[in-house]
Design a protein around this motif. Structure first.
Motif, PDB file in Angstrom:
ATOM      1  N   TRP A  10      -5.098  -0.096  -6.143  1.00  0.00           N
ATOM      2  CA  TRP A  10      -4.278  -0.202  -7.347  1.00  0.00           C
ATOM      3  C   TRP A  10      -2.900  -0.793  -7.035  1.00  0.00           C
ATOM      4  CZ3 TRP A  10      -5.243   1.851 -12.442  1.00  0.00           C
ATOM      5  CH2 TRP A  10      -6.502   2.417 -12.598  1.00  0.00           C
ATOM      6  N   MET A  11      -2.268  -0.294  -6.001  1.00  0.00           N
ATOM      7  CA  MET A  11      -0.941  -0.779  -5.632  1.00  0.00           C
ATOM      8  C   MET A  11      -1.062  -2.042  -4.774  1.00  0.00           C
ATOM      9  SD  MET A  11       0.654   2.984  -4.717  1.00  0.00           S
ATOM     10  CE  MET A  11       2.286   2.391  -4.254  1.00  0.00           C
ATOM     11  N   TYR A  12      -0.032  -2.840  -4.776  1.00  0.00           N
ATOM     12  CA  TYR A  12       0.018  -4.099  -4.025  1.00  0.00           C
ATOM     13  C   TYR A  12      -1.067  -5.084  -4.484  1.00  0.00           C
ATOM     14  CZ  TYR A  12       3.040  -1.241  -1.145  1.00  0.00           C
ATOM     15  OH  TYR A  12       4.061  -0.409  -0.718  1.00  0.00           O
ATOM     16  N   ALA A  13      -1.498  -4.955  -5.734  1.00  0.00           N
ATOM     17  CA  ALA A  13      -2.549  -5.836  -6.246  1.00  0.00           C
ATOM     18  C   ALA A  13      -2.065  -7.273  -6.383  1.00  0.00           C
ATOM     19  CB  ALA A  13      -3.058  -5.323  -7.593  1.00  0.00           C
ATOM     20  N   PRO A 220       1.862   7.375 -20.851  1.00  0.00           N
ATOM     21  CA  PRO A 220       0.443   7.062 -21.042  1.00  0.00           C
ATOM     22  C   PRO A 220      -0.036   5.751 -20.425  1.00  0.00           C
ATOM     23  CG  PRO A 220       1.650   6.389 -22.982  1.00  0.00           C
ATOM     24  CD  PRO A 220       2.667   6.988 -22.044  1.00  0.00           C
ATOM     25  N   GLY A 221       0.830   4.950 -19.800  1.00  0.00           N
ATOM     26  CA  GLY A 221       0.436   3.608 -19.390  1.00  0.00           C
ATOM     27  C   GLY A 221      -0.196   3.485 -18.023  1.00  0.00           C
ATOM     28  N   ARG A 222      -0.215   4.559 -17.257  1.00  0.00           N
ATOM     29  CA  ARG A 222      -0.723   4.579 -15.891  1.00  0.00           C
ATOM     30  C   ARG A 222       0.035   3.584 -14.996  1.00  0.00           C
ATOM     31  NH1 ARG A 222      -7.120   5.349 -14.140  1.00  0.00           N
ATOM     32  NH2 ARG A 222      -6.619   6.550 -12.263  1.00  0.00           N
ATOM     33  N   ASN A 223       1.342   3.564 -15.190  1.00  0.00           N
ATOM     34  CA  ASN A 223       2.216   2.749 -14.343  1.00  0.00           C
ATOM     35  C   ASN A 223       2.922   3.660 -13.339  1.00  0.00           C
ATOM     36  OD1 ASN A 223       2.704   1.288 -17.464  1.00  0.00           O
ATOM     37  ND2 ASN A 223       1.697   0.171 -15.796  1.00  0.00           N
ATOM     38  N   GLU A 224       4.051   3.222 -12.800  1.00  0.00           N
ATOM     39  CA  GLU A 224       4.769   4.019 -11.818  1.00  0.00           C
ATOM     40  C   GLU A 224       5.047   5.427 -12.357  1.00  0.00           C
ATOM     41  OE1 GLU A 224       5.785  -0.229 -10.588  1.00  0.00           O
ATOM     42  OE2 GLU A 224       5.336   0.852 -12.448  1.00  0.00           O
ATOM     43  N   PRO A 225       5.103   6.411 -11.474  1.00  0.00           N
ATOM     44  CA  PRO A 225       5.335   7.781 -11.926  1.00  0.00           C
ATOM     45  C   PRO A 225       6.632   7.986 -12.702  1.00  0.00           C
ATOM     46  CG  PRO A 225       4.469   7.796  -9.704  1.00  0.00           C
ATOM     47  CD  PRO A 225       4.766   6.361 -10.036  1.00  0.00           C
ATOM     48  N   ASP A 226       7.640   7.143 -12.485  1.00  0.00           N
ATOM     49  CA  ASP A 226       8.896   7.318 -13.216  1.00  0.00           C
ATOM     50  C   ASP A 226       8.926   6.531 -14.519  1.00  0.00           C
ATOM     51  OD1 ASP A 226       9.028   4.837 -12.037  1.00  0.00           O
ATOM     52  OD2 ASP A 226      10.985   5.128 -11.087  1.00  0.00           O
ATOM     53  N   VAL A 227       7.772   6.038 -14.967  1.00  0.00           N
ATOM     54  CA  VAL A 227       7.659   5.338 -16.246  1.00  0.00           C
ATOM     55  C   VAL A 227       6.766   6.169 -17.170  1.00  0.00           C
ATOM     56  CG1 VAL A 227       6.888   3.252 -17.441  1.00  0.00           C
ATOM     57  CG2 VAL A 227       7.906   3.075 -15.147  1.00  0.00           C
ATOM     58  N   GLU A 251      -1.866   6.320  -7.501  1.00  0.00           N
ATOM     59  CA  GLU A 251      -2.968   5.541  -8.065  1.00  0.00           C
ATOM     60  C   GLU A 251      -2.510   5.023  -9.431  1.00  0.00           C
ATOM     61  OE1 GLU A 251      -7.672   6.197  -8.011  1.00  0.00           O
ATOM     62  OE2 GLU A 251      -6.739   7.199  -9.710  1.00  0.00           O
ATOM     63  N   TYR A 252      -1.819   3.900  -9.422  1.00  0.00           N
ATOM     64  CA  TYR A 252      -1.252   3.388 -10.665  1.00  0.00           C
ATOM     65  C   TYR A 252      -1.158   1.868 -10.634  1.00  0.00           C
ATOM     66  CZ  TYR A 252       3.137   3.156  -7.926  1.00  0.00           C
ATOM     67  OH  TYR A 252       4.092   2.883  -6.978  1.00  0.00           O
ATOM     68  N   LYS A 253      -0.960   1.298 -11.844  1.00  0.00           N
ATOM     69  CA  LYS A 253      -0.796  -0.145 -12.008  1.00  0.00           C
ATOM     70  C   LYS A 253       0.699  -0.467 -12.045  1.00  0.00           C
ATOM     71  CE  LYS A 253      -2.822   0.297 -15.914  1.00  0.00           C
ATOM     72  NZ  LYS A 253      -3.410   0.086 -17.277  1.00  0.00           N
ATOM     73  N   PRO A 254       1.233  -1.156 -11.059  1.00  0.00           N
ATOM     74  CA  PRO A 254       2.654  -1.497 -11.099  1.00  0.00           C
ATOM     75  C   PRO A 254       3.018  -2.204 -12.400  1.00  0.00           C
ATOM     76  CG  PRO A 254       1.790  -1.921  -8.920  1.00  0.00           C
ATOM     77  CD  PRO A 254       0.609  -1.590  -9.793  1.00  0.00           C
ATOM     78  N   SER A 264       6.539  -3.119  -4.469  1.00  0.00           N
ATOM     79  CA  SER A 264       7.717  -2.661  -3.741  1.00  0.00           C
ATOM     80  C   SER A 264       8.900  -2.452  -4.675  1.00  0.00           C
ATOM     81  CB  SER A 264       8.078  -3.673  -2.654  1.00  0.00           C
ATOM     82  OG  SER A 264       7.030  -3.811  -1.713  1.00  0.00           O
ATOM     83  N   ALA A 265       9.041  -3.324  -5.662  1.00  0.00           N
ATOM     84  CA  ALA A 265      10.168  -3.224  -6.589  1.00  0.00           C
ATOM     85  C   ALA A 265      10.077  -1.978  -7.457  1.00  0.00           C
ATOM     86  CB  ALA A 265      10.232  -4.469  -7.467  1.00  0.00           C
ATOM     87  N   GLY A 266       8.880  -1.420  -7.600  1.00  0.00           N
ATOM     88  CA  GLY A 266       8.699  -0.250  -8.453  1.00  0.00           C
ATOM     89  C   GLY A 266       8.669   1.068  -7.713  1.00  0.00           C
ATOM     90  N   LEU A 267       9.116   1.083  -6.459  1.00  0.00           N
ATOM     91  CA  LEU A 267       9.032   2.302  -5.659  1.00  0.00           C
ATOM     92  C   LEU A 267      10.282   3.175  -5.718  1.00  0.00           C
ATOM     93  CD1 LEU A 267       7.154   1.039  -2.463  1.00  0.00           C
ATOM     94  CD2 LEU A 267       6.271   2.524  -4.268  1.00  0.00           C
ATOM     95  N   GLY A 268      11.076   2.982  -6.748  1.00  0.00           N
ATOM     96  CA  GLY A 268      12.259   3.823  -6.895  1.00  0.00           C
ATOM     97  C   GLY A 268      11.919   5.302  -6.976  1.00  0.00           C
ATOM     98  N   TRP A 269      10.780   5.605  -7.587  1.00  0.00           N
ATOM     99  CA  TRP A 269      10.350   7.004  -7.708  1.00  0.00           C
ATOM    100  C   TRP A 269      10.152   7.653  -6.340  1.00  0.00           C
ATOM    101  CZ3 TRP A 269       5.713   8.621  -5.627  1.00  0.00           C
ATOM    102  CH2 TRP A 269       4.800   7.610  -5.242  1.00  0.00           C
ATOM    103  N   LEU A 270       9.698   6.850  -5.362  1.00  0.00           N
ATOM    104  CA  LEU A 270       9.437   7.355  -4.023  1.00  0.00           C
ATOM    105  C   LEU A 270      10.727   7.411  -3.202  1.00  0.00           C
ATOM    106  CD1 LEU A 270       7.348   8.234  -1.891  1.00  0.00           C
ATOM    107  CD2 LEU A 270       7.074   5.806  -1.325  1.00  0.00           C
ATOM    108  N   LYS A 271      11.545   6.375  -3.342  1.00  0.00           N
ATOM    109  CA  LYS A 271      12.767   6.303  -2.532  1.00  0.00           C
ATOM    110  C   LYS A 271      13.774   7.373  -2.942  1.00  0.00           C
ATOM    111  CE  LYS A 271      12.113   1.363  -1.813  1.00  0.00           C
ATOM    112  NZ  LYS A 271      12.547  -0.019  -2.146  1.00  0.00           N
ATOM    113  N   SER A 272      13.621   7.911  -4.146  1.00  0.00           N
ATOM    114  CA  SER A 272      14.538   8.954  -4.603  1.00  0.00           C
ATOM    115  C   SER A 272      14.151  10.323  -4.071  1.00  0.00           C
ATOM    116  CB  SER A 272      14.574   8.986  -6.133  1.00  0.00           C
ATOM    117  OG  SER A 272      13.314   9.391  -6.661  1.00  0.00           O
ATOM    118  N   ARG A 273      12.996  10.426  -3.407  1.00  0.00           N
ATOM    119  CA  ARG A 273      12.560  11.712  -2.863  1.00  0.00           C
ATOM    120  C   ARG A 273      13.425  12.122  -1.672  1.00  0.00           C
ATOM    121  NH1 ARG A 273      11.230  15.014  -5.523  1.00  0.00           N
ATOM    122  NH2 ARG A 273      10.306  16.141  -3.810  1.00  0.00           N
TER     123      ARG A 273
END
Length: 273
Positions: A10-13, A220-227, A251-254, A264-273
């Motif tokens: 799903w990621m890096y598609a 509901p969009g199955r995008n990044e966890p912070d969306v 397991e999401y669609k960027p 990579s641009a959508g990994l703000g949710w992870l980098k904030s951990r």
């Protein structure tokens, strides 16, 4: 400390599959999931994992078929597993045997067995005995290899008539099969779509020890966890409070689709951990 894995299906598609390993490692992941590894020789995948210091922590059993061509055809035709389908027990067992071979070759400790879609005109109660029997077989085969079998409730908006939809039903199945290595794959996106009240579901089921893996995506969009509508910062804090030590797969669609660097641009949710 929570552990996160990138789902390379799903990621890096935006990248060719072979390049996703390096990209995930570059972004700091040490573990990955692969939905269907069967189009590649296990030796090739093992080499890529090793080259980038990655562990494979989850793969799916085939949705149908028992060789690369048959499995690819099953995905292409929209099949979602055979575990609950009477009359296809031999196909299920053959496909699971392939999954177990890959898991052993790739040192992957978990196999997700998709339940399948209930045929039209048939109710869940009719097919549940087949599901129970197939899971018992899979768990017995995997136990000797030290591999866990996972079952995942999936929402019927994305997959109409999918057999397993709710957390309580999944845990009932676990109890009925009675195998120590059979656990629930708790996808919080699917849980939100079907049931909501996600934090309380975590508080109820994580302490049982029967949740073997978690996956995340925005709803509901199955995008990044912070969306979207789920507050993952809070949910991650709940998991920390509960001392959850398993993996959490993205397991999401960027949201940025196939743009260069989209994942990579959508990994703000992870980098904030």
């Amino acid at each position: 400390m929570l552990q996160f894995a990138a789902n390379l299906s799903w990621m890096y598609a935006e990248l060719p599959f072979d390049d996703r390993f390096e990209a995930a490692a570059r972004d700091g992941f040490t573990a990955v999931e692969i939905l269907s590894p069967y189009a590649w020789p296990a030796t090739e995948l093992a080499a890529r994992l090793k080259a980038h210091g990655l562990s494979l922590v989850l793969l799916n059993a085939p949705p149908g078929g028992s060789d690369a061509a048959g499995i690819d055809s099953a995905w292409a035709s929209g099949q979602k597993g055979t575990a609950c389908l009477p009359g296809r027990e031999a196909e299920f067992r053959a496909g699971f045997a392939v999954a177990l071979q890959y898991a052993q070759a790739l040192s992957c400790p978990r196999i997700h067995v998709m339940a399948g879609v209930v045929p039209g005109g048939v109710d869940r109660e009719t097919v549940q005995p087949t599901y129970i029997a197939n899971l018992g077989h899979a768990a017995a085969q995997a136990a000797g290899a030290g591999v866990e079998i996972l079952i995942e409730p999936i929402n019927t908006r994305d997959i109409p008539r999918f057999f397993l939809n709710r957390q309580d039903h999944a845990h009932e199945i676990i109890r009925e099969v009675g195998a120590a290595n059979l656990k629930v794959q708790m996808d919080l996106y699917h849980c939100q779509v079907v049931e909501g009240d996600v934090a309380m579901k975590l508080r109820k089921y994580i302490p049982t020890g029967h949740v073997g893996h978690i996956q995340v995506a925005g709803s509901p969009g199955r995008n990044e966890p912070d969306v979207g509508e789920l507050n993952y910062s809070y949910l991650f804090s709940v998991l920390e409070e509960l001392n959850y030590t398993g993996w959490i797969g993205g397991e999401y669609k960027p949201l940025r689709g196939d743009q260069a660097g989209a994942t990579s641009a959508g990994l703000g949710w992870l980098k904030s951990r």
